[in-house]
Structure formats: C-alpha cells, structure tokens
Design an enzyme around this catalytic site. Structure first.
Site, PDB file in Angstrom:
ATOM      1  CG  HIS A 203     -17.753   0.411  -2.646  1.00 18.97           C
ATOM      2  ND1 HIS A 203     -16.819   1.233  -3.217  1.00 18.97           N
ATOM      3  CD2 HIS A 203     -17.317   0.166  -1.388  1.00 18.97           C
ATOM      4  CE1 HIS A 203     -15.863   1.479  -2.345  1.00 18.97           C
ATOM      5  NE2 HIS A 203     -16.137   0.841  -1.226  1.00 18.97           N
TER       6      HIS A 203
ATOM      7  CE  LYS B 110      -4.087   2.311   1.397  1.00 16.83           C
ATOM      8  NZ  LYS B 110      -5.362   2.334   2.069  1.00 16.83           N
TER       9      LYS B 110
ATOM     10  CG  HIS C  97     -13.180  -1.947  -3.092  1.00 13.15           C
ATOM     11  ND1 HIS C  97     -12.227  -2.944  -3.077  1.00 13.15           N
ATOM     12  CD2 HIS C  97     -13.118  -1.368  -1.863  1.00 13.15           C
ATOM     13  CE1 HIS C  97     -11.618  -2.941  -1.903  1.00 13.15           C
ATOM     14  NE2 HIS C  97     -12.135  -2.005  -1.142  1.00 13.15           N
TER      15      HIS C  97
END
Ligand code: NAD
Ligand code: GLY
Length: 366
Positions: free
Chosen positions: A251, A226, A247
């Site tokens: 999401h 990261k 995601h």
C-alpha cells in the site's frame, strides 16, 4: 464447476467457480431475487460480456438495465455511485431490486458500495472478470469508493447474494492484469496453504496458459481460503488481517507512486518479499521462504524489488503510518513463519524495516 460456500448465517452465499455466463439468469432465479436487475460495468468489459449477461437474464424473466462507468480506479468514486443511484431511481427500482457487478475489482467495489447504500441496501450479485476479483475482491463483502485523499475511504461490509465466475472471461484479460491477480493467488499459498503453494510452483506455466481445469482448482481453493477466513472474522477484528500479507509495504508503494507506477498486485508482490525478508531478519522463518517466493513471483511475471524510482525513508514511514490498517500508530506486518503460516507483528524495529527497504531497492533508497 466447483461451488464454495461462504458461511455467514443468514448472509451465507455461494461462489460458483467455472460457471457459464449464459446460465447466470437461471442461477439467479434459484435465489428468488426480485425482477429488476441493474448491471454495472465499464466499456471494456461491457463490450465483451454485457450482451451475453443481459440475454441470460432476460431469458429468465428479469427486467434488465445497465449503468456504464468509465474504466479506471479514479471512477471508483462517490460521483460514480451517484450515477448508479440515479439510474436505479429512473428505472423505478425498489428494495427488491438487484445490482449486478460485471467487471474487475473496481466495478465490484463500486457496484457493491452502491448496493449497500441505495435504499439502505439492495441485493448484490458479483460477476468478477479479472483474476484478482475472482480470488479476492468479489468475496468477503468489502465494498468501497475512494476519496481524493485516499483509497477505499468510504465503504461497508456488505455481502453479495452470489459470486458467479466464468473462467472464460480470463481469455480476454491482458497478461499484465492476469499477473496482477496471481500475486493474490500466491499470497493465499503463503498465508494458509503450503500444498497450494507447491501446486502453484509445479503448475505456474499451465496457469499462465489458462489451463481450465487447473485454474478452476486454484481459483476455487483461493476462494475456499478467503471464505474460511471471512467466516471466522468478517469485520477484520483479528484473523482477517492475514489477508493483508504484503500490503504494508504494498500500500505504501502504491500510495507514494500515486497509484501510477504499480498495479496493486505488483506492489503486493514486492511487499510480500519485503515481509519475508523481515521475518528472516527477525529469525522467524527459514531463508528458503524468501527464495521460493521470489522464484515463483518472477515466474508469474511479477516484480520482486523496487526499480527505477527513488523514494525517501521519510515517505515510506509516512505512508506506512497512514495506512487504514495502522492501529494506535503501530505499523503492522503479516510475517511468514513457514509456507502456509503467518504471524501478525506490530513490533518490528524501524531499523529492520529500513534495512529491508534498502535491500528491496538495492541501494536506491535515499
Ligand atoms: P480493474 O477492475 O481496474 O480491472 C483491471 C482492468 O482489466 C480494467 O481496465 C478492466 O476494464 C479490465 N478488465 C476486467 N475484466 C476484463 C476482462 N475479462 N477482459 C478484458 N479486460 C478486462 O482491476 P482489478 O485488479 O480487478 O481490481 C482492483 C480493485 O480491486 C482496486 O480498486 C482495489 O482496491 C480493489 N480490491 C478490493 C478488494 C476487496 O476485498 N473488496 C480486494 C482487493 C482489491
Ligand atoms: N482483500 C483483503 C480483505 O478482503 O480483507
């Protein structure tokens, strides 16, 4: 203990993985932060760790205050931030003060948001206590609160001065929360590091048993990945978007179910399988990725398909189109081309997305 550096010029900082909460005060002294520290935590985390952190700071000469925010995503709000500002004001904080986030991603994002905005920005120290926050949310500077109509809608990029991780805090974390963080760990293997992925496949049982040496290695590797991505693209202009693997569906699933059915990591786990299936369908990868990913996710006690709910295609489409990450109305997917390498694609035909959802729900999509 391992140290990972986030290189962002004058905003660079260290992530200490495998540190000890009782030595936090001396680690902070080395940073020459001001004398006042406001610890932000919740009742559950506070019960376990607040006294220890306060003691370590006081022993190192800090004036220590705390704000306790109720537990839960709905308290990641402007009202909670107001509570932190008020406590800082009452305690006479000036720009030399520090806000210290002691907790998971909810506390980290909220306290980070308060630090970014109080007096136009005071120092922030992240002390993450969930696996998800240790590998993801405490690193990279995204801080935010929610609006009634959407998650993380008000926020900033605001880097901490230090991320201080005591792995022993994971011993009190419920298994479901640990699995939630494992989804993000597995994500790093797929997007960036095939050796990490293979290591996870080999060591998943020891990881679930909280083997300290293995956890330290895995968590610091996730932070390294990261840190590298954030150093190259802090404000998500391009590369940082790879961190959103899983995601797009994830999401949407969280939103459609009003954040009640799935934890974030669970929704991302299903979303990662969906993205792998799309890549397979577009012949971008070999089928082996989906199989290996599904197997590892199941071993991590994460879901790989959508069960027990009926969601219409129209709802999926609406939520995918309203994601913050949508640009010019195009639904963007991060797709694995091999383990350790992904590609960002915003031209996936709607028919492929729809078929993938049907295969994820095994017939329960209306
Ligand atoms: P969380 O902060 O709600 O923590 C989960 C639960 O575990 C809570 O009930 C908490 O009280 C409890 N807990 C925390 N540490 C514990 C410990 N050591 N022992 C016992 N219980 C403990 O959830 P999370 O999964 O850590 O974070 C989710 C949040 O993170 C979401 O708001 C999400 O939007 C955000 N997030 C932010 C980023 C980012 O880059 N800023 C990235 C991913 C997720
Ligand atoms: N969690 C995604 C990011 O930090 O960019």
């Amino acid at each position: 203990m391992r140290t990972v550096k986030v290189n962002l010029k004058d905003r660079s900082y260290k992530i200490l993985v495998g540190a000890d909460l009782s030595k936090l005060g001396s680690a902070m002294r080395a940073l020459k932060l001001g004398r006042q520290v406001m610890i932000v935590t919740n009742p559950r985390v506070g019960r376990w760790y607040l006294a220890k952190v306060e003691k370590s700071l006081e022993q190192n000469g800090y004036s220590v205050y705390h704000t306790i925010i109720p537990d839960g995503e709905r308290y990641k709000s402007q009202e909670s931030a107001n509570k932190i500002y008020a406590k800082c004001l009452r305690s006479g904080f000036d720009r030399g003060g520090t806000i210290l986030a002691l907790g998971g991603g909810v506390i980290g994002d909220l306290a980070g948001f308060a630090a970014a905005t109080f007096l136009r920005g005071i120092s922030l120290v992240q002390v993450p206590t969930t696996l998800l926050s240790q590998v993801d949310s405490s690193v990279g500077g995204k801080v935010a609160v929610n609006l009634p109509d959407g998650k993380n809608m008000i926020g900033a990029f605001y880097q901490p001065k230090l991320v201080y991780t005591d792995l022993k805090t994971l011993q009190t974390l419920p298994a479901k929360e640990f699995a939630n963080g494992l989804a993000e760990v597995i994500k790093y293997g797929i997007i960036y590091d095939k050796r990490l992925f293979a290591y996870l496949e080999k060591n998943i049982l020891c990881i679930k048993k909280l083997d300290a040496a293995i956890l330290e290695k895995v968590i610091s590797r996730c932070c390294e990945i990261k840190a590298r991505v954030v150093a190259l693209d802090e404000r998500e202009k391009n590369l940082r978007a790879i961190l959103n693997f899983g995601h797009t569906f994830g999401h949407a699933l969280e939103g459609i179910t009003q954040y009640k059915k799935y934890k974030h990591g669970e929704a991302v786990a299903i979303g990662m399988v969906g993205a792998a299936k799309i890549a397979e369908c577009l012949k971008l990868n070999a089928e082996e990725i989906t199989d290996r990913l599904e197997k590892l996710l199941k071993e991590a006690e994460l879901p790989v398909s959508i069960r027990g709910i009926k969601i219409s295609w129209a709802d999926y489409l609406r939520f995918m189109r309203h994601d913050k990450k949508v640009l010019a109305g195009k639904i963007r997917f991060v797709l694995p081309v091999e383990i350790g390498k992904v590609k960002i694609v915003d031209t996936v035909p709607l028919s492929v997305i729809k078929n993938t959802i049907v295969s994820l729900t095994k017939g329960s999509c209306k």
